[in-house]
Design a protein around this motif. Structure first.
Motif, PDB file in Angstrom:
ATOM      1  N   SER A  36      27.002 -31.075 -31.082  1.00  0.00           N
ATOM      2  CA  SER A  36      25.644 -30.814 -30.590  1.00  0.00           C
ATOM      3  C   SER A  36      25.106 -29.547 -31.239  1.00  0.00           C
ATOM      4  O   SER A  36      25.805 -28.534 -31.305  1.00  0.00           O
ATOM      5  N   LEU A  37      23.872 -29.596 -31.711  1.00  0.00           N
ATOM      6  CA  LEU A  37      23.256 -28.471 -32.406  1.00  0.00           C
ATOM      7  C   LEU A  37      21.844 -28.256 -31.875  1.00  0.00           C
ATOM      8  O   LEU A  37      21.201 -29.184 -31.378  1.00  0.00           O
ATOM      9  N   ARG A  38      21.378 -27.025 -31.989  1.00  0.00           N
ATOM     10  CA  ARG A  38      19.989 -26.696 -31.705  1.00  0.00           C
ATOM     11  C   ARG A  38      19.260 -26.591 -33.024  1.00  0.00           C
ATOM     12  O   ARG A  38      19.767 -26.025 -33.989  1.00  0.00           O
ATOM     13  N   GLY A  39      18.066 -27.180 -33.089  1.00  0.00           N
ATOM     14  CA  GLY A  39      17.309 -27.143 -34.319  1.00  0.00           C
ATOM     15  C   GLY A  39      15.819 -27.145 -34.059  1.00  0.00           C
ATOM     16  O   GLY A  39      15.357 -27.254 -32.915  1.00  0.00           O
ATOM     17  N   VAL A  40      15.055 -27.030 -35.138  1.00  0.00           N
ATOM     18  CA  VAL A  40      13.601 -26.981 -35.070  1.00  0.00           C
ATOM     19  C   VAL A  40      13.036 -28.107 -35.925  1.00  0.00           C
ATOM     20  O   VAL A  40      13.462 -28.306 -37.075  1.00  0.00           O
ATOM     21  N   VAL A  41      12.092 -28.856 -35.381  1.00  0.00           N
ATOM     22  CA  VAL A  41      11.451 -29.946 -36.113  1.00  0.00           C
ATOM     23  C   VAL A  41      10.571 -29.351 -37.211  1.00  0.00           C
ATOM     24  O   VAL A  41       9.689 -28.522 -36.941  1.00  0.00           O
ATOM     25  N   THR A  42      10.819 -29.756 -38.452  1.00  0.00           N
ATOM     26  CA  THR A  42      10.065 -29.209 -39.586  1.00  0.00           C
ATOM     27  C   THR A  42       8.982 -30.144 -40.089  1.00  0.00           C
ATOM     28  O   THR A  42       7.982 -29.696 -40.640  1.00  0.00           O
ATOM     29  N   SER A  43       9.165 -31.469 -39.910  1.00  0.00           N
ATOM     30  CA  SER A  43       8.141 -32.412 -40.364  1.00  0.00           C
ATOM     31  C   SER A  43       8.343 -33.752 -39.674  1.00  0.00           C
ATOM     32  O   SER A  43       9.439 -34.068 -39.202  1.00  0.00           O
ATOM     33  N   LEU A  44       7.262 -34.524 -39.629  1.00  0.00           N
ATOM     34  CA  LEU A  44       7.283 -35.852 -39.029  1.00  0.00           C
ATOM     35  C   LEU A  44       6.872 -36.883 -40.068  1.00  0.00           C
ATOM     36  O   LEU A  44       6.004 -36.627 -40.909  1.00  0.00           O
ATOM     37  N   ALA A  62       6.620 -41.512 -40.584  1.00  0.00           N
ATOM     38  CA  ALA A  62       6.477 -42.748 -39.817  1.00  0.00           C
ATOM     39  C   ALA A  62       7.819 -43.253 -39.317  1.00  0.00           C
ATOM     40  O   ALA A  62       7.883 -43.983 -38.326  1.00  0.00           O
ATOM     41  N   TYR A  63       8.905 -42.873 -40.009  1.00  0.00           N
ATOM     42  CA  TYR A  63      10.220 -43.402 -39.643  1.00  0.00           C
ATOM     43  C   TYR A  63      11.096 -42.389 -38.915  1.00  0.00           C
ATOM     44  O   TYR A  63      12.257 -42.666 -38.618  1.00  0.00           O
ATOM     45  N   GLY A  64      10.594 -41.202 -38.594  1.00  0.00           N
ATOM     46  CA  GLY A  64      11.412 -40.252 -37.859  1.00  0.00           C
ATOM     47  C   GLY A  64      10.963 -38.821 -38.053  1.00  0.00           C
ATOM     48  O   GLY A  64       9.824 -38.553 -38.467  1.00  0.00           O
ATOM     49  N   ALA A  65      11.877 -37.900 -37.756  1.00  0.00           N
ATOM     50  CA  ALA A  65      11.577 -36.471 -37.842  1.00  0.00           C
ATOM     51  C   ALA A  65      12.708 -35.768 -38.567  1.00  0.00           C
ATOM     52  O   ALA A  65      13.878 -36.152 -38.457  1.00  0.00           O
ATOM     53  N   PHE A  66      12.357 -34.726 -39.320  1.00  0.00           N
ATOM     54  CA  PHE A  66      13.348 -33.897 -39.990  1.00  0.00           C
ATOM     55  C   PHE A  66      13.529 -32.611 -39.175  1.00  0.00           C
ATOM     56  O   PHE A  66      12.555 -31.977 -38.767  1.00  0.00           O
ATOM     57  N   VAL A  67      14.793 -32.272 -38.943  1.00  0.00           N
ATOM     58  CA  VAL A  67      15.132 -31.144 -38.077  1.00  0.00           C
ATOM     59  C   VAL A  67      15.987 -30.159 -38.859  1.00  0.00           C
ATOM     60  O   VAL A  67      16.975 -30.548 -39.508  1.00  0.00           O
ATOM     61  N   VAL A 127       8.169 -35.620 -30.220  1.00  0.00           N
ATOM     62  CA  VAL A 127       8.315 -34.231 -30.669  1.00  0.00           C
ATOM     63  C   VAL A 127       7.109 -33.833 -31.511  1.00  0.00           C
ATOM     64  O   VAL A 127       6.349 -34.676 -31.992  1.00  0.00           O
ATOM     65  N   GLN A 128       6.975 -32.516 -31.696  1.00  0.00           N
ATOM     66  CA  GLN A 128       5.936 -31.959 -32.544  1.00  0.00           C
ATOM     67  C   GLN A 128       6.578 -30.988 -33.526  1.00  0.00           C
ATOM     68  O   GLN A 128       7.663 -30.451 -33.276  1.00  0.00           O
ATOM     69  N   VAL A 129       5.923 -30.775 -34.648  1.00  0.00           N
ATOM     70  CA  VAL A 129       6.427 -29.824 -35.637  1.00  0.00           C
ATOM     71  C   VAL A 129       6.527 -28.441 -35.011  1.00  0.00           C
ATOM     72  O   VAL A 129       5.594 -27.984 -34.334  1.00  0.00           O
TER      73      VAL A 129
END
Length: 720
Positions: free
Chosen positions: A595-603, A605-610, A637-639
């Motif tokens: 388990s990790l804590r991260g921040v959403v950097t971009s969204l 159509a197929y998902g989110a990059f964290v 989620v939001q960026v």
């Protein structure tokens, strides 16, 4: 780390490898001058702490060679284009991403030859049309792009092989996009092909292929479009498609091998990286239907007695107690087949009924066969029959797994799924790399190390060491070097492994490379701290005045941690328990399920990059963003939002990893799950006590059936 002025080639390779340009250039120069990879990964001060994962570093070096080969091909092609005045495609050559694209562009210099099986058309204009196609780089690039983006793979069962295809049922009858084909399945499909049970057909969509013809193919009469379209189809099927299919198969096989070896490495660490068991061991194996063989071995590894019992006897537990006498084993080593497991459950329950703790070690059948084939009989075993010897070898491996791996390296291959489909050269390299990683953590004493371990030390002649120490023991690593006179590169590599315990220099007994002795002594003197105090409390190394020492040698600050780790007694592989998520700076440090804590950097159509602190962001696919259906990632989620994610998979070769935000209670099975008959064999040591599994983690399905995964969370035996 000093480097020359940047070049586009170096920047391109460094970016493809996920390395900074100075690191790539230093690594390239070090390999060119003959430095051993073990030294570079573990002890080189210029690379201190950059490559913590041994297998990941091996993959990096393989990709290193591949990327440099591509750049050499690019440079040669650019030179030939310049000589022939074809500068109009130099830009395309400079931007080509891989060997396949360069091969297509090279057609502008020399058309591809016609296959020997190709029939020459009767009409000269048709033959000329095909010759133009064989040298048309633009058409070749269009076809390759179409294949990579739109090709499908159809898995078919060979006629009359329906019964044999039962093991491949999940793979048969499917047609899926090439982009969606999971490489983890590819070795199973290859086995089906080699057994003539399955066929894989790579297909291009007819409509898209016709669009390429209309858009890119020229030089034919418009009124004969249909006849030239048929010629083009034949050309694609017989000449271009086999080339791109071969490239795709090679890529899939490489990725599948990497996946299988990566999984096997993790299983082997849990299965074989264990010290000697402090207690009596009972070996069990059903060697014939209904015949259970037993071997009892004491805590010193000496055979006590052997016997055979009816595997399905109603009084099997009582007969066991008669066989054991006054001995009470605390470890049961059982062959991992169904008949043996059934008998071992009765025996283990009987032993536990007496109130003692009993651990179970399940040894894959392939490992047992390797032991029987490759382990020579000891003097005290000459009277044993083949059946009696089998449970003894099981007991001995479970008693000291690490020593068993050093003595019989080929048992490592039993943990690699579909190993028959993997290149033998890669298996040899994997075997050597894993054994060296085991040896590296604890080292080998030059005065007591066995031949099996000394032969794994790079740059050292094991026989020469045995002969030399027979004359007099080595008093220090300095004495060792003075007597064996290793070359500088060999010395740097060998000293990563070698130790001298109870010698003249106490530092020689610790896993600290001698290259750091002088720097440590200088920093200790400046801090007015004795070396003996640092050996008792290695954490005090961080408090020493390191700045002038590092500046004088132009070393990175990470060297301090490298020295601190080297002062601990014996090697230590970091083990993270539940509730202690790792701080991942490199992909090699990520653990599946962590388990990790991260921040959403971009969204997308197929998902989110964290961003979780690794070199690259991880992808949370839209299907893994919540337990319920999610249509748009922006609904969840939001960026810039901070989220908690779990690691699903890590692709070290391509430097990518997948994450999930789903809860563990409704976790989906991995997409590449193979049938039971095709899964990797269970790890040989499985701790069946309830506390061996972290609290809160659901019990694996295999353990519910008495087929545990093999000690992944069990207590490690002594000898670390």
């Amino acid at each position: 780390m000093t480097v020359a002025a940047p070049s586009r080639d170096d920047q391109r390779i460094a970016r493809a490898l996920g390395l900074k340009l100075p690191v790539y250039r230093y690594l390239r120069a070090a390999l060119a001058r003959g430095e051993d990879p073990v030294w570079l990964r573990t002890a080189d001060p210029e690379l201190a702490g950059m490559f913590p994962n041994a297998f990941g570093f091996e993959l990096l070096l393989e990709r290193f060679d591949a990327e440099e080969a591509v750049e050499r091909r690019r440079a040669n092609l650019l030179r030939l284009l310049d000589e022939r005045g074809l500068g109009e495609i130099e830009g395309a050559v400079a931007d080509a991403a891989d060997e396949g694209e360069l091969e297509d562009l090279a057609l502008a210099l020399e058309p591809a030859p016609a296959p020997e099986s190709a029939q020459k058309p009767e009409k000269p204009e048709h033959a000329a049309f095909l010759e133009r196609l064989r040298g048309d780089a633009g058409v070749a690039r269009e076809l390759r792009r179409l294949f990579r983006e739109k090709a499908t793979v159809r898995v078919e069962v060979a006629e009359g092989k329906e019964n044999e295809a039962r093991a491949f049922k999940p793979n048969a009858g499917q047609a899926e996009p090439l982009l969606g084909l999971n490489p983890a399945r590819y070795l199973a499909l290859r086995r089906g092909e080699h057994e003539h049970v399955l066929r894989m057909r790579f297909e291009l969509p007819a409509a898209e292929l016709r669009a390429v013809f209309d858009r890119s193919v020229q030089g034919y009469p418009p009124q004969e479009r249909d006849s030239y379209w048929k010629l083009f189809q034949t050309f694609v099927d017989e000449e271009r498609l086999p080339r791109v299919v071969a490239e795709a198969r090679a890529r899939l096989k490489r990725q599948a091998e990497n996946f299988a070896l990566q999984q096997a490495w993790q299983n082997l660490e849990h299965a074989l990286d264990r010290g000697r068991h402090d207690g009596t061991v009972l070996g069990l194996a059903v060697v014939r239907p209904g015949k259970l063989m037993l071997a009892l071995m004491d805590a010193e590894g000496v055979l006590v007695r052997t016997s055979s019992l009816p595997a399905k006897a109603e009084d099997l537990g009582e007969r066991l107690l008669v066989f054991l006498g006054e001995h009470r084993p605390t470890l049961v080593a059982a062959q991992a087949d169904s008949p043996t497991r059934a008998g071992s459950e009765v025996i283990v329950n009987k032993l536990r009924a007496g109130g003692g703790e009993v651990r179970v070690a399940l040894v894959p059948t392939a490992v047992v066969k390797t032991l029987l084939r490759e382990v020579a009989r000891r003097p005290g075993e000459t009277h044993l029959t083949h059946d009696e010897r089998q449970p003894l070898l099981l007991a001995r491996l479970a008693w000291e797994p690490r020593a068993g791996a050093f003595h019989t390296p080929h048992i490592l291959r039993a943990y690699i799924p579909f190993r028959a489909e993997i290149n033998s050269r890669r298996l040899d390299a994997f075997e050597a790399s894993f054994l060296r990683s085991l040896l590296l953590e604890r080292g080998v004493d030059v005065n007591h190390g066995a031949r099996d371990t000394l032969r794994l030390v790079p740059g050292v002649d094991a026989e020469a060491v045995l002969v030399e120490r027979a004359t007099a023991p080595f008093r220090s690593l300095e004495d060792f070097q003075a007597r064996l006179d290793l070359a500088p590169a060999d010395w740097r590599a060998a000293m990563c492994f070698l130790r001298v315990r109870e010698g003249d220099n106490p530092l020689d007994a610790r896993p600290l490379h001698p290259s750091y002795y002088a720097a440590l002594q200088q920093a200790a003197a400046a801090g007015d701290v004795a070396i003996a105090e640092l050996l008792r409390e290695p954490e005090r190394v961080r408090d020493l005045p390191w700045e002038p020492v590092l500046a004088a040698r132009n070393w990175r600050p990470a060297v301090v941690d490298l020295v601190r780790q080297g002062l601990f007694r014996g090697g230590r592989r970091p083990r993270r328990g539940p509730g202690r998520p790792p701080v991942a700076q490199r992909l090699e440090a990520l653990e599946i399920g962590a388990s990790l804590r991260g921040v959403v950097t971009s969204l997308t159509a197929y998902g989110a990059f964290v961003d979780v602190g690794a070199r690259r962001e991880g992808l949370v696919h839209v299907s893994e963003m919540a337990d319920q259906f999610v249509k748009d990632p922006a609904e969840v989620v939001q960026v810039g939002q901070e989220v908690t994610v779990r690691v699903l998979a890590v692709d070290l070769e391509n430097q990518r990893f997948r994450l999930s935000m789903r809860t563990g209670s409704e976790e989906k099975p991995p997409p590449a799950a193979a049938p039971e008959s095709q899964r990797a064999p269970a790890s040989p040591v499985r701790d069946t006590r309830p506390r061996s599994r972290p609290m809160g983690r659901p019990k694996p399905e295999g353990e519910r059936k008495g087929e545990g995964r093999g000690g992944a969370g069990g207590r490690r035996e002594g000898g670390r």
